[in-house]
Design a protein around this motif. Structure first.
Motif, PDB file in Angstrom:
ATOM      1  N   TYR A  17       1.373  -1.064   0.255  1.00  0.00           N
ATOM      2  CA  TYR A  17       0.285   0.140  -0.020  1.00  0.00           C
ATOM      3  C   TYR A  17       0.549   1.202   0.063  1.00  0.00           C
ATOM      4  CZ  TYR A  17      -3.995   3.559   1.077  1.00  0.00           C
ATOM      5  OH  TYR A  17      -5.093   3.833   0.755  1.00  0.00           O
ATOM      6  N   ILE A  20       2.231   1.370  -3.404  1.00  0.00           N
ATOM      7  CA  ILE A  20       1.105   2.308  -4.469  1.00  0.00           C
ATOM      8  C   ILE A  20       1.249   3.421  -4.443  1.00  0.00           C
ATOM      9  CG2 ILE A  20      -1.320   2.108  -4.788  1.00  0.00           C
ATOM     10  CD1 ILE A  20      -1.190  -1.589  -4.081  1.00  0.00           C
ATOM     11  N   SER A  30      -1.166   4.947 -11.596  1.00  0.00           N
ATOM     12  CA  SER A  30      -0.476   3.185 -10.812  1.00  0.00           C
ATOM     13  C   SER A  30       0.457   2.579 -11.175  1.00  0.00           C
ATOM     14  CB  SER A  30      -2.015   2.595 -10.393  1.00  0.00           C
ATOM     15  OG  SER A  30      -2.849   2.126 -11.797  1.00  0.00           O
ATOM     16  N   LEU A  51      -3.401  -7.464  -3.274  1.00  0.00           N
ATOM     17  CA  LEU A  51      -4.563  -6.171  -3.927  1.00  0.00           C
ATOM     18  C   LEU A  51      -5.734  -6.787  -3.500  1.00  0.00           C
ATOM     19  CD1 LEU A  51      -2.812  -5.569  -7.371  1.00  0.00           C
ATOM     20  CD2 LEU A  51      -2.600  -4.618  -5.772  1.00  0.00           C
ATOM     21  N   VAL A  55      -8.624  -3.855  -1.686  1.00  0.00           N
ATOM     22  CA  VAL A  55      -9.798  -4.136  -1.640  1.00  0.00           C
ATOM     23  C   VAL A  55     -10.992  -4.380  -0.998  1.00  0.00           C
ATOM     24  CG1 VAL A  55     -11.230  -4.690  -3.726  1.00  0.00           C
ATOM     25  CG2 VAL A  55      -8.886  -4.152  -4.554  1.00  0.00           C
ATOM     26  N   ILE A  60      -7.914   0.175  -1.695  1.00  0.00           N
ATOM     27  CA  ILE A  60      -8.206   0.042  -3.494  1.00  0.00           C
ATOM     28  C   ILE A  60      -9.052  -0.332  -4.129  1.00  0.00           C
ATOM     29  CG2 ILE A  60      -5.838   0.989  -2.836  1.00  0.00           C
ATOM     30  CD1 ILE A  60      -5.371  -2.047  -4.055  1.00  0.00           C
ATOM     31  N   THR A  61      -9.441   0.243  -4.836  1.00  0.00           N
ATOM     32  CA  THR A  61      -9.883  -0.488  -6.253  1.00  0.00           C
ATOM     33  C   THR A  61      -8.850  -0.743  -7.657  1.00  0.00           C
ATOM     34  OG1 THR A  61     -10.915   1.931  -7.216  1.00  0.00           O
ATOM     35  CG2 THR A  61     -12.311   0.266  -5.947  1.00  0.00           C
ATOM     36  N   VAL A  62      -9.737  -1.780  -7.615  1.00  0.00           N
ATOM     37  CA  VAL A  62      -8.911  -2.116  -8.793  1.00  0.00           C
ATOM     38  C   VAL A  62      -9.472  -2.710  -9.765  1.00  0.00           C
ATOM     39  CG1 VAL A  62      -6.995  -3.927 -10.014  1.00  0.00           C
ATOM     40  CG2 VAL A  62      -7.123  -2.879  -7.963  1.00  0.00           C
ATOM     41  N   ARG A  68      -2.351  -1.013 -15.163  1.00  0.00           N
ATOM     42  CA  ARG A  68      -2.451   0.226 -14.482  1.00  0.00           C
ATOM     43  C   ARG A  68      -3.614   1.007 -14.141  1.00  0.00           C
ATOM     44  NH1 ARG A  68       3.049   1.263 -14.421  1.00  0.00           N
ATOM     45  NH2 ARG A  68       4.101   0.480 -15.679  1.00  0.00           N
ATOM     46  N   SER A  69      -4.679  -0.302 -13.397  1.00  0.00           N
ATOM     47  CA  SER A  69      -6.220   0.704 -12.828  1.00  0.00           C
ATOM     48  C   SER A  69      -6.225   0.889 -11.194  1.00  0.00           C
ATOM     49  CB  SER A  69      -6.706  -0.679 -13.347  1.00  0.00           C
ATOM     50  OG  SER A  69      -7.100  -1.382 -13.100  1.00  0.00           O
ATOM     51  N   ILE A  70      -5.182   0.553 -10.948  1.00  0.00           N
ATOM     52  CA  ILE A  70      -5.130   0.978  -8.796  1.00  0.00           C
ATOM     53  C   ILE A  70      -6.027   2.380  -8.872  1.00  0.00           C
ATOM     54  CG2 ILE A  70      -4.733   0.721  -7.242  1.00  0.00           C
ATOM     55  CD1 ILE A  70      -2.374  -1.299  -8.785  1.00  0.00           C
TER      56      ILE A  70
END
Length: 84
Positions: A17, A20, A30, A51, A55, A60-62, A68-70
């Motif tokens: 975390y 990130i 990200s 991850l 979540v 975070i959201t993925v 690279r969508s974190i």
């Protein structure tokens, strides 16, 4: 349920975390799974497990199947460490 801060994370979750947060702070996008894997010393196959835990804790959201969508659900300035 939204958790608040670092105290709810185990050591590996905390490391990921923090990485990130710092990566997004420095680069404004990200990190990839490979970036995270290399930075924290985990296999590429293991990173998604962590991850998913982040979540589940609401940090975070993925977006699945998108690179690279974190995204951070909340930003922790005290977690930011310079990414080298």
């Amino acid at each position: 349920m939204m958790y608040s801060g670092e105290e709810i994370l185990d050591d590996k979750e905390k490391l990921i975390y923090r990485y990130i947060c710092a990566y997004i702070f420095d680069k404004h996008f990200s990190p990839s799974i490979t970036d995270i894997s290399e930075a924290v010393g985990l296999s590429i196959a293991t990173v998604p497990v962590y991850l998913h835990k982040l979540v589940a804790k609401g940090l975070i959201t993925v977006e699945q199947s998108v690179s690279r969508s974190i995204a951070l659900n909340r930003y922790e300035y005290n977690f930011v460490e310079k990414v080298s």
